[in-house]
Design a protein around this motif. Structure first.
Motif, short mmCIF file in Angstrom:
data_model
loop_
_atom_site.label_atom_id
_atom_site.label_comp_id
_atom_site.label_asym_id
_atom_site.label_seq_id
_atom_site.Cartn_x
_atom_site.Cartn_y
_atom_site.Cartn_z
N ARG A 63 0.82 -1.21 0.00
CA ARG A 63 0.00 0.00 0.00
C ARG A 63 0.86 1.26 0.00
NH1 ARG A 63 -1.39 2.34 5.13
NH2 ARG A 63 -3.59 2.54 4.54
N ILE A 64 0.27 2.34 -0.54
CA ILE A 64 0.80 3.68 -0.39
C ILE A 64 -0.35 4.52 0.14
CG2 ILE A 64 2.55 3.52 -2.20
CD1 ILE A 64 0.63 4.87 -4.12
N ALA A 65 -0.04 5.50 1.00
CA ALA A 65 -1.10 6.26 1.65
C ALA A 65 -0.65 7.69 1.88
CB ALA A 65 -1.48 5.60 2.98
N ALA A 66 -1.63 8.60 1.90
CA ALA A 66 -1.39 10.01 2.20
C ALA A 66 -2.72 10.67 2.52
CB ALA A 66 -0.72 10.73 1.01
N VAL A 67 -2.64 11.80 3.21
CA VAL A 67 -3.81 12.65 3.41
C VAL A 67 -3.79 13.70 2.31
CG1 VAL A 67 -4.97 14.29 4.92
CG2 VAL A 67 -3.85 12.27 5.89
N THR A 68 -4.85 13.74 1.49
CA THR A 68 -4.89 14.65 0.35
C THR A 68 -5.89 15.77 0.60
OG1 THR A 68 -6.50 13.20 -0.70
CG2 THR A 68 -4.21 12.87 -1.29
N GLU A 69 -5.60 16.91 0.03
CA GLU A 69 -6.45 18.09 0.16
C GLU A 69 -6.75 18.39 1.63
OE1 GLU A 69 -10.16 20.00 -2.39
OE2 GLU A 69 -9.87 17.83 -2.37
N SER A 70 -5.80 17.98 2.51
CA SER A 70 -5.82 18.28 3.95
C SER A 70 -6.94 17.59 4.72
CB SER A 70 -5.92 19.79 4.19
OG SER A 70 -4.84 20.45 3.58
N GLU A 71 -7.72 16.69 4.09
CA GLU A 71 -8.82 16.08 4.85
C GLU A 71 -9.17 14.67 4.42
OE1 GLU A 71 -12.73 17.76 4.11
OE2 GLU A 71 -11.92 18.97 2.46
N TYR A 72 -8.74 14.21 3.26
CA TYR A 72 -9.18 12.91 2.77
C TYR A 72 -8.06 11.87 2.94
CZ TYR A 72 -12.93 15.61 0.63
OH TYR A 72 -13.99 16.44 0.42
N ASP A 73 -8.44 10.73 3.49
CA ASP A 73 -7.51 9.62 3.64
C ASP A 73 -7.49 8.83 2.33
OD1 ASP A 73 -6.89 10.19 6.32
OD2 ASP A 73 -8.73 9.19 6.99
N THR A 74 -6.36 8.84 1.67
CA THR A 74 -6.24 8.23 0.34
C THR A 74 -5.23 7.09 0.40
OG1 THR A 74 -6.71 10.37 -0.67
CG2 THR A 74 -5.79 8.66 -2.09
N VAL A 75 -5.62 5.93 -0.12
CA VAL A 75 -4.78 4.72 -0.12
C VAL A 75 -4.84 4.09 -1.50
CG1 VAL A 75 -4.44 2.41 0.84
CG2 VAL A 75 -5.12 4.29 2.34
N VAL A 76 -3.71 3.60 -1.98
CA VAL A 76 -3.66 2.80 -3.20
C VAL A 76 -2.99 1.48 -2.84
CG1 VAL A 76 -2.81 2.59 -5.55
CG2 VAL A 76 -3.60 4.81 -4.71
N ARG A 77 -3.69 0.40 -3.07
CA ARG A 77 -3.18 -0.93 -2.70
C ARG A 77 -2.53 -1.60 -3.91
NH1 ARG A 77 -4.73 -1.86 2.36
NH2 ARG A 77 -6.59 -0.75 3.12
N VAL A 78 -1.44 -2.32 -3.62
CA VAL A 78 -0.67 -3.05 -4.64
C VAL A 78 -0.51 -4.48 -4.15
CG1 VAL A 78 1.43 -3.10 -6.02
CG2 VAL A 78 0.58 -0.92 -5.14
N GLU A 79 -0.74 -5.43 -5.03
CA GLU A 79 -0.62 -6.84 -4.63
C GLU A 79 0.82 -7.17 -4.27
OE1 GLU A 79 -1.64 -11.34 -6.28
OE2 GLU A 79 -1.97 -9.58 -7.54
N GLN A 80 1.00 -7.83 -3.13
CA GLN A 80 2.33 -8.25 -2.70
C GLN A 80 2.71 -9.57 -3.35
OE1 GLN A 80 3.35 -7.68 1.55
NE2 GLN A 80 1.22 -7.06 1.84
N LEU A 81 4.03 -9.76 -3.52
CA LEU A 81 4.53 -11.01 -4.06
C LEU A 81 4.53 -12.09 -2.98
CD1 LEU A 81 7.61 -9.75 -6.12
CD2 LEU A 81 5.29 -10.17 -6.93
N THR A 82 4.31 -13.32 -3.39
CA THR A 82 4.38 -14.44 -2.45
C THR A 82 5.84 -14.75 -2.12
OG1 THR A 82 4.46 -16.08 -4.22
CG2 THR A 82 2.27 -15.39 -3.47
N ASP A 83 6.04 -15.54 -1.06
CA ASP A 83 7.41 -15.94 -0.69
C ASP A 83 8.07 -16.70 -1.83
OD1 ASP A 83 7.15 -14.75 1.78
OD2 ASP A 83 6.60 -16.60 2.83
N ALA A 84 7.30 -17.56 -2.51
CA ALA A 84 7.87 -18.32 -3.63
C ALA A 84 8.27 -17.38 -4.76
CB ALA A 84 6.86 -19.35 -4.13
N ALA A 85 7.47 -16.36 -5.02
CA ALA A 85 7.80 -15.40 -6.08
C ALA A 85 9.06 -14.61 -5.71
CB ALA A 85 6.64 -14.44 -6.31
#
Length: 373
Positions: A63-85
Motif C-alpha cells: 500500500r501507499i497512503a497520504a492525506v490529500t487536500e488536507s482532509e481525505y484519507d487516500t490509499v492505493v493498494r498493490v498486490e504483494q509477491l508471495t514468498d515463492a515469487a
C-alpha cells in the motif's frame, strides 16, 4: 516485518513539470492511467499533484497512503509477491552481478524485469493492478486524490526503484541481506571446522598472480591505399559500420531491421556524411528510426492516446489559457512549434525554417514539457 518508509510532502511544482522520467516510473503511471475511465479526474489529479495537495506519503508492503487536500484519507493498494515469487526474483537478481550494482545505483534494468516476468514474477503493475481507496465522496476509479497520489509516487519511483519493491512486499535492507546470503561461498562443514594450519599456509608462500585479462582494443578501420574507381573514404565508413553492427550482434544478439534508406540515414548521422539528407539526419540523431518516421509520415494515433496527451497539455497551464492548437492526425501545431506523435508513444518537437518543419530536439512523453521548454 518490513518497516514502512515515509516521505515528506512535495512542494508545488512549476507549470509543465513532468511526472515520471524513468521507464519503470512511466510504466507505473501508464498502469494507473489505463485503469481510469475519466480523463477529467486524471487532469484534476495531475493539477493536485503539481500544486502540492498531497501530504506526506507513507509506503509500506502492499500500500501507499497520504492525506490529500488536507482532509481525505487516500490509499492505493498493490498486490504483494508471495514468498515463492520472491525466491524466484532473488534467483534472477543473484544470477547477474550487474543487477545488484544497478539496483544500488537506483536503476531498474530492463533485462532484470524481463527475467522476473519470465519467472512469473510481475514487478511492474499492469492495468487493474492498482486498487485506489479514498474517503472523499467521488466515485471515480481512481478519484482525483488517488490519481494525484499515484502521480507523486512516480517521482519517488524515479529516485529509488526499491520503493516499488517495498510496495511488492520487501524493503531494501531485507533484500540486500537475502542477496548477501545467496552470494556467500559455501564450504563443506568438515573443511570449515578443520581449517588450514598457519605453518602450512606460511610455508606455501605467495602464489603467482593470474595472467592479466585481455585488453579490449577499440576497432580502427584499416588504412586503405587509393585505387582507381574506388571511394576509399566511403569504403572505410562501410567497414566501420559493419564492425559496429557485428559488435552489437555479439553483445545484444540482434539489430533492428532497417530499410536501405534508413541505413543510409544512419550512416550519414553516425559519420557526418554529406548525402543531402540534413533534415533526416537531424531526425535520426534525435529519435532514431522513430524520429525519422515522424519526419516523413503522418498517421492517425488511437483516440485514447490523443485524449491523454491533450489532458497532459492542458494540465501544464493550471490557471492559464493554453496556446491555440491546430490538430491534424498525429501533428499538433502551436504557432511556431509543431509536435508530432510517434508510434513509440513520444512527442517530437519541430520548428519552421524557411517554410519547412525541421526536427527541433529530443522527444518527450509529456507534450507540455516541450511547449513550456
Amino acid at each position: 516485518m518490513t518497516a514502512a518508509r515515509g516521505f515528506a510532502a512535495f512542494p508545488p511544482q512549476r507549470a509543465g513539470a513532468r511526472f515520471a522520467t524513468s521507464w519503470w516510473g512511466l510504466a507505473w503511471v501508464k498502469a494507473m492511467e489505463d485503469t481510469s475511465l475519466d480523463q477529467g479526474l486524471l487532469r484534476k489529479g495531475r493539477a493536485y499533484a503539481k500544486t502540492g495537495q498531497v501530504g506526506p506519503i507513507t509506503v509500506s508492503p502492499g500500500r501507499i497512503a497520504a492525506v490529500t487536500e488536507s482532509e481525505y484519507d487516500t490509499v492505493v493498494r498493490v498486490e504483494q509477491l508471495t514468498d515463492a515469487a520472491w525466491e524466484r526474483f532473488l534467483d534472477q537478481v543473484a544470477a547477474k552481478s550487474g543487477h545488484i550494482a544497478a539496483l544500488l545505483d537506483r536503476d531498474m534494468p530492463h533485462d532484470l524485469v524481463e527475467a522476473a516476468e519470465d519467472a512469473a514474477v510481475p514487478l511492474l503493475p499492469a492495468v487493474g493492478d492498482l486498487e485506489p481507496e479514498c474517503s472523499c465522496p467521488d466515485w471515480g476509479h481512481p478519484c482525483k486524490h488517488a490519481a494525484a497520489l499515484c502521480y507523486q509516487v512516480s517521482w519517488l519511483l524515479d529516485a529509488d526503484p526499491f520503493v516499488l519493491l517495498l510496495m511488492r512486499g520487501r524493503g531494501e535492507q531485507e533484500l540486500l541481506e537475502a542477496l548477501q546470503g545467496r552470494q556467500a561461498p559455501k564450504r563443506p562443514a568438515a573443511a570449515a571446522a578443520a581449517g588450514v594450519p598457519a605453518v602450512e599456509a606460511l610455508a606455501a608462500g605467495v602464489p603467482a598472480l593470474p595472467e592479466p585479462p585481455p585488453v579490449e582494443v577499440a576497432f580502427a578501420p584499416p588504412v586503405l591505399d587509393p585505387a582507381p574507381g574506388v571511394d576509399v573514404a566511403a569504403l572505410g565508413v562501410l567497414i566501420a559500420s559493419a564492425a559496429w553492427r557485428a559488435r552489437e550482434v555479439l553483445l545484444h544478439g540482434r539489430l533492428p531491421e532497417l530499410s536501405e534508406y534508413q541505413d543510409r540515414v544512419r550512416l550519414a548521422a553516425d559519420h557526418d556524411l554529406d548525402l543531402g539528407l540534413e533534415a533526416a539526419v537531424r531526425a535520426w540523431r534525435y529519435g532514431g528510426a522513430h524520429g525519422l518516421e515522424v519526419l516523413e509520415h503522418a498517421w492517425t494515433p488511437p483516440r485514447q492516446d490523443l485524449a491523454r496527451s491533450q489532458a497532459l497539455l492542458e494540465a501544464g497551464w493550471e490557471g492559464e489559457q493554453p496556446p491555440p492548437l491546430q490538430a491534424w492526425r498525429n501533428r499538433w501545431t502551436l504557432g511556431p512549434l509543431q509536435l508530432r506523435y510517434g508510434r513509440d508513444g513520444r512527442w517530437y518537437p519541430f520548428t519552421r525554417i524557411e517554410g519547412e518543419w525541421w526536427p527541433a530536439g529530443p522527444p518527450e512523453r509529456d507534450p507540455a514539457a516541450l511547449v513550456s521548454g
